[in-house]
Design a protein around this motif. Structure first.
Motif, short mmCIF file in Angstrom:
data_model
loop_
_atom_site.label_atom_id
_atom_site.label_comp_id
_atom_site.label_asym_id
_atom_site.label_seq_id
_atom_site.Cartn_x
_atom_site.Cartn_y
_atom_site.Cartn_z
N THR A 57 0.84 -1.20 0.00
CA THR A 57 0.00 0.00 0.00
C THR A 57 0.87 1.25 0.00
O THR A 57 1.82 1.34 0.78
N ALA A 58 0.53 2.19 -0.84
CA ALA A 58 1.28 3.44 -0.94
C ALA A 58 0.66 4.49 -0.02
O ALA A 58 -0.56 4.71 -0.07
N ILE A 97 7.61 0.95 -3.46
CA ILE A 97 7.30 0.31 -4.74
C ILE A 97 5.90 0.69 -5.22
O ILE A 97 5.75 1.12 -6.38
N PRO A 98 4.85 0.59 -4.41
CA PRO A 98 3.54 1.03 -4.90
C PRO A 98 3.47 2.53 -5.14
O PRO A 98 2.69 2.98 -6.00
N ASP A 143 -6.20 2.08 -7.90
CA ASP A 143 -4.90 1.95 -7.28
C ASP A 143 -5.00 1.05 -6.05
O ASP A 143 -4.70 1.45 -4.92
N GLU A 144 -5.48 -0.15 -6.27
CA GLU A 144 -5.58 -1.14 -5.20
C GLU A 144 -5.47 -2.53 -5.83
O GLU A 144 -5.50 -2.69 -7.04
N GLY A 145 -5.35 -3.54 -4.96
CA GLY A 145 -5.20 -4.90 -5.46
C GLY A 145 -3.74 -5.22 -5.78
O GLY A 145 -2.83 -4.46 -5.44
N TRP A 167 -0.66 -2.30 -14.87
CA TRP A 167 -1.21 -2.48 -16.21
C TRP A 167 -1.83 -1.18 -16.74
O TRP A 167 -1.65 -0.82 -17.91
N ALA A 168 -2.55 -0.47 -15.88
CA ALA A 168 -3.22 0.78 -16.29
C ALA A 168 -2.22 1.86 -16.65
O ALA A 168 -2.60 2.86 -17.29
#
Length: 418
Positions: free
Chosen positions: A128-129, A184-185, A200-202, A209-210
């Motif tokens: 989590t960022a 990293i996130p 921005d989760e998962g 990918w997005a």
């Protein structure tokens, strides 16, 4: 310091933890890390006054550390650095002794990263960022020119995120791991999305990918991307990883160490190599055959991108794992056929196998991604390995990566220039 007798006539000098740490040039915590690795023995003193260590054993370890960090491989060859992270051997590679391709086939990028950092698997873990770090990083990245490459964006994001972390200079293992799990996130979240509809989760692969493709992601494609991230987590002492260890040796904080790795990664012989393979495949698809494209590369005196690897005389295991999955991606058949044509055409003269850059190029071409997408995947994935190496280096003697220059210029004294 006291002398004790283990047997008549055989004095054994014992050192305290503090004395041992000073002799080895490390922190006291690192002394116990040596014990846990079996590199050093310890003995509890009566009365619970702490552990002591055999002075001769400590001195032998100190000599070995100096020898291994002096820039000699022991055979007069290349620089050699002790590491417990990645082993490359006989066309295979291993993370902490475990087959890396098997790990990538069964576990997510985040799970593999945790294994690399701690030696423990944490099923289902996601990173989590922090909102504050993402906000600062995005503002910095958004201020860059539109044509800015992905590695520059990531480097700026890392520096910006560092300014939002007042604890970045805490180099204890727990603090560094906490930084890594948020950095990293944050790097991924700071990249501009290609698709407007994104979350921005998962798992990190879904978020990344997005930032790479405007097409909706199918499960097969997401699996290839996640596997690619896991396979690229580390690859021993590549040039960028060595730069990270040099920075960590000088006790640069993790953000700065990662930034040094990103700087080296941008070279065309390292992280950017997949972009060259991407353009090669597009040319093959445009021409309808690999022959004229390969001929043009060789005529220009260039190596054919995506082929061969100096550490793998045979097949690159990372490429083998990805090509097996790429067959499942809808619409990947033309790019796969182009890649096979490149390998077959080149094999008429030089039997080179496809490397991971060619496999990444098949993914990026077939998914409508830009040529720089492979570089982004490489950089995000390798950040985890850089953190693992930084953690190792923080436990070693500071500034040990200081080779001596071999001066070949004019001998002094020389006259002052006029």
């Amino acid at each position: 310091m006291r002398d004790q007798e283990t047997a008549p006539g055989h004095p054994e000098r014992r050192l305290s933890t503090k004395e041992t740490a000073e002799l080895l040039g490390v922190k006291p915590e690192t002394v116990y890390a040596y014990v846990s690795r079996g590199q050093l023995g310890s003995r509890r003193e009566p009365g619970g006054r702490g552990s002591t260590f055999d002075a001769k054993e400590v001195e032998a370890l100190a000599r070995r550390n100096r020898r291994e960090s002096s820039g000699s491989s022991g055979s007069g060859g290349e620089l050699s650095v002790r590491t417990r992270i990645t082993l490359i051997e006989k066309d295979w590679y291993y993370f902490r002794g475990v087959d890396a391709t098997e790990l990538a086939a069964r576990h997510s990028y985040e799970e593999i990263t945790e294994w690399l950092w701690t030696g423990e698997l944490r099923p289902g873990i996601t990173f989590t960022a922090p909102k504050a770090a993402v906000a600062v990083a995005r503002r910095a990245v958004d201020a860059l020119p539109e044509h800015t490459g992905p590695t520059d964006r990531l480097r700026v994001a890392a520096i910006a995120a560092a300014t939002a972390d007042p604890l970045r200079f805490d180099l204890s293992e727990d603090a560094v791991l906490g930084t890594a799990r948020s950095l990293i996130p944050t790097l991924v979240a700071a990249l501009p999305p290609v698709r407007r509809a994104h979350r921005d989760e998962g798992p990190l692969a879904h978020r990344l990918w997005a930032r790479l493709s405007g097409r909706p992601a199918d499960e097969a494609s997401l699996r290839v991307l996640d596997t690619a991230l896991g396979l690229l987590v580390d690859h021993d002492l590549a040039a960028s990883t060595l730069a990270v260890r040099v920075a960590a040796s000088a006790r640069a904080h993790p953000y700065a160490a990662v930034s040094s790795g990103l700087g080296v990664l941008e070279g065309p012989l390292h992280g950017a190599a997949s972009g060259l393979a991407h353009k090669l495949l597009l040319d093959v698809l445009d021409q309808g055959t690999a022959a004229p494209v390969v001929a043009d590369e060789l005529r220009a005196g260039r190596r054919v991108p995506g082929l061969g690897h100096r550490l793998y005389p045979g097949e690159d295991p990372r490429a083998r794992a990805l090509f097996a999955l790429l067959k499942e991606i809808p619409g990947a058949a033309p790019a796969l056929a182009a890649a096979r044509d490149v390998v077959a055409t080149t094999a008429r003269h030089t039997p080179l196998h496809a490397n991971v850059d060619l496999a990444l190029a098949v993914l990026t071409v077939s998914s409508g991604m830009p040529p720089t997408a492979g570089e982004t995947v490489f950089a995000v994935a390798r950040t985890a390995g850089w953190i693992a190496h930084a953690l190792e280096e923080y436990g070693e003697r500071p500034l040990r990566m200081r080779p001596s220059g071999h001066y070949v210029g004019p001998r002094p004294p020389q006259p002052l220039p006029e």
